[in-house]
Design a protein around this motif. Sequence first.
Motif, mmCIF file in Angstrom:
data_model
loop_
_atom_site.group_PDB
_atom_site.id
_atom_site.type_symbol
_atom_site.label_atom_id
_atom_site.label_comp_id
_atom_site.label_asym_id
_atom_site.label_seq_id
_atom_site.Cartn_x
_atom_site.Cartn_y
_atom_site.Cartn_z
ATOM 1 N N ALA A 258 4.225 3.947 4.145
ATOM 2 C CA ALA A 258 4.581 2.842 5.038
ATOM 3 C C ALA A 258 3.346 2.196 5.652
ATOM 4 C CB ALA A 258 5.520 3.331 6.138
ATOM 5 N N ASP A 259 2.227 2.916 5.692
ATOM 6 C CA ASP A 259 0.995 2.388 6.272
ATOM 7 C C ASP A 259 0.014 1.897 5.218
ATOM 8 O OD1 ASP A 259 1.810 2.800 8.863
ATOM 9 O OD2 ASP A 259 0.937 4.803 9.000
ATOM 10 N N ALA A 260 0.459 1.732 3.987
ATOM 11 C CA ALA A 260 -0.402 1.232 2.910
ATOM 12 C C ALA A 260 0.229 -0.040 2.364
ATOM 13 C CB ALA A 260 -0.558 2.282 1.811
ATOM 14 N N GLY A 261 -0.210 -1.184 2.857
ATOM 15 C CA GLY A 261 0.437 -2.437 2.505
ATOM 16 C C GLY A 261 -0.465 -3.421 1.797
ATOM 17 N N ALA A 262 -0.132 -4.702 1.936
ATOM 18 C CA ALA A 262 -0.864 -5.764 1.248
ATOM 19 C C ALA A 262 -2.328 -5.794 1.664
ATOM 20 C CB ALA A 262 -0.198 -7.106 1.535
ATOM 21 N N GLY A 263 -2.609 -5.506 2.922
ATOM 22 C CA GLY A 263 -3.988 -5.501 3.387
ATOM 23 C C GLY A 263 -4.837 -4.474 2.666
ATOM 24 N N GLU A 264 -4.251 -3.322 2.416
ATOM 25 C CA GLU A 264 -4.980 -2.261 1.727
ATOM 26 C C GLU A 264 -5.224 -2.631 0.257
ATOM 27 O OE1 GLU A 264 -3.935 -0.908 5.452
ATOM 28 O OE2 GLU A 264 -2.565 -1.742 3.960
ATOM 29 N N ILE A 265 -4.255 -3.305 -0.352
ATOM 30 C CA ILE A 265 -4.456 -3.789 -1.725
ATOM 31 C C ILE A 265 -5.598 -4.804 -1.746
ATOM 32 C CG2 ILE A 265 -3.420 -5.086 -3.628
ATOM 33 C CD1 ILE A 265 -2.270 -2.309 -3.374
ATOM 34 N N ALA A 266 -5.650 -5.678 -0.745
ATOM 35 C CA ALA A 266 -6.721 -6.671 -0.674
ATOM 36 C C ALA A 266 -8.090 -6.010 -0.546
ATOM 37 C CB ALA A 266 -6.474 -7.609 0.507
ATOM 38 N N VAL A 267 -8.172 -4.909 0.189
ATOM 39 C CA VAL A 267 -9.433 -4.185 0.313
ATOM 40 C C VAL A 267 -9.884 -3.668 -1.051
ATOM 41 C CG1 VAL A 267 -10.514 -2.095 1.245
ATOM 42 C CG2 VAL A 267 -9.138 -3.558 2.728
ATOM 43 N N LEU A 268 -8.945 -3.090 -1.805
ATOM 44 C CA LEU A 268 -9.290 -2.593 -3.139
ATOM 45 C C LEU A 268 -9.753 -3.733 -4.040
ATOM 46 C CD1 LEU A 268 -6.457 0.013 -3.856
ATOM 47 C CD2 LEU A 268 -8.763 0.416 -2.970
ATOM 48 N N GLN A 269 -9.069 -4.864 -3.958
ATOM 49 C CA GLN A 269 -9.458 -6.008 -4.776
ATOM 50 C C GLN A 269 -10.842 -6.514 -4.384
ATOM 51 O OE1 GLN A 269 -5.965 -8.390 -3.955
ATOM 52 N NE2 GLN A 269 -4.981 -7.802 -5.887
ATOM 53 N N ALA A 270 -11.162 -6.454 -3.092
ATOM 54 C CA ALA A 270 -12.491 -6.871 -2.635
ATOM 55 C C ALA A 270 -13.585 -5.955 -3.174
ATOM 56 C CB ALA A 270 -12.533 -6.896 -1.110
ATOM 57 N N HIS A 271 -13.229 -4.716 -3.457
ATOM 58 C CA HIS A 271 -14.170 -3.775 -4.051
ATOM 59 C C HIS A 271 -14.231 -3.912 -5.566
ATOM 60 C CE1 HIS A 271 -15.715 -1.265 -0.784
ATOM 61 N NE2 HIS A 271 -14.529 -1.363 -0.204
ATOM 62 N N GLY A 272 -13.484 -4.859 -6.112
ATOM 63 C CA GLY A 272 -13.573 -5.123 -7.542
ATOM 64 C C GLY A 272 -12.517 -4.472 -8.398
ATOM 65 N N PHE A 273 -11.537 -3.806 -7.791
ATOM 66 C CA PHE A 273 -10.493 -3.160 -8.580
ATOM 67 C C PHE A 273 -9.502 -4.197 -9.102
ATOM 68 C CE2 PHE A 273 -11.946 0.443 -5.979
ATOM 69 C CZ PHE A 273 -12.168 1.371 -6.986
ATOM 70 N N THR A 274 -9.178 -4.092 -10.363
ATOM 71 C CA THR A 274 -8.221 -5.002 -10.983
ATOM 72 C C THR A 274 -6.801 -4.561 -10.692
ATOM 73 O OG1 THR A 274 -8.100 -3.725 -13.034
ATOM 74 C CG2 THR A 274 -9.858 -5.384 -12.861
#
Length: 351
Positions: free
Chosen positions: A112-128
């Motif tokens: 419940a505490d892992a949302g769109a913001g956390e996905i954006a962080v991964l994408q900022a680190h270059g994860f596809t």
Amino acid sequence: MTTVSSERVVRTEAPLDALRPDVREFTASVDAAVLRPVDQSVLDWADRARIALRVALVNEHQEYADEIARELDSLAGAGAAEVIRDTDRWRELPESRQALLAHCEQVALDPADAGAGEIAVLQAHGFTAAQVVAASQVVAYVSYRVRLLLGVRLVAEAGDGPVSGPVNTIEAGATADGCELPAPAEAFPVLRWVPWVEPDESAGADSSPLHQTLSHDPLVLAQRSALHDAIMAGSLDRADRELAALAASLITGCEYCASVHGRRQVELSRDQVTSVALAKAGPAAVADPRQRAIVDAVGALSPTPAALDAADIRRLHAAGLSADDARDLIAVAAMFAWTNRLLMTLGNAAA
């Protein structure tokens, strides 16, 4: 025990031998697809083992954690597992890998505490998108496996002992928290699922958004679908399976899954009260002793770490569930630890 060669890893499935053959075989197939795929271009075996080890550790399943740690050391060199065990040593890893591990740990602990913001962080680190989906499948699969291992062991070891159940505080068909229960259609509205990662365009426009998203890893999608279908069939009554899916989804907080499986339980059981009362007032509103034993066992298995114990299994037996039924129930609850984590962290429910 795990042995590692340059070609493949072979995992002994002995702890799961008591499962139905189809569930056991599909679990073995999906284990290989998630943790040791032939194609390592998205996430290699070592990165998958790092994630799996961290998930096993936060679930406090030491035996499985030790198994994965041995595998990781064989893949990445002696001492690699100790870096994952000790979060203070994560600074030895690249920042992108630290971010991925932190996200995966959160998905395992509380999606419940892992949302769109956390996905954006991964994408900022270059994860596809494909890498995010692959990592999510590792977290969700290991969340399934540790619960399956715990539950199967407890069914084998439960034996004889005291059986005591809680006192129900709400009469069947009455009220929830002093208010009239809503109709099932109101309690479990039809929802859409909206992805936070870009879907796989090759999946086809006529498939669901979830299918398109998980199609970034088509082999795991196919193996997981086969396993899910096997788990949702068997000796345990289908309405009881849907009740278990609902209970697990409510504990984890997956609004989309709770809506789907709440509706299905009502349809199959023709009971307009139990699922609605569970959703609106909690387990104390479940008056039937068999259903209450099911809900409580699933509720104990669903958190991270799980709290299921032998007394929960003995309550299931006292309520009329055989050992086969209990293992079927555990498989359903474990599968929804997987399903909930995918739906809650790769997208969200919308009206």
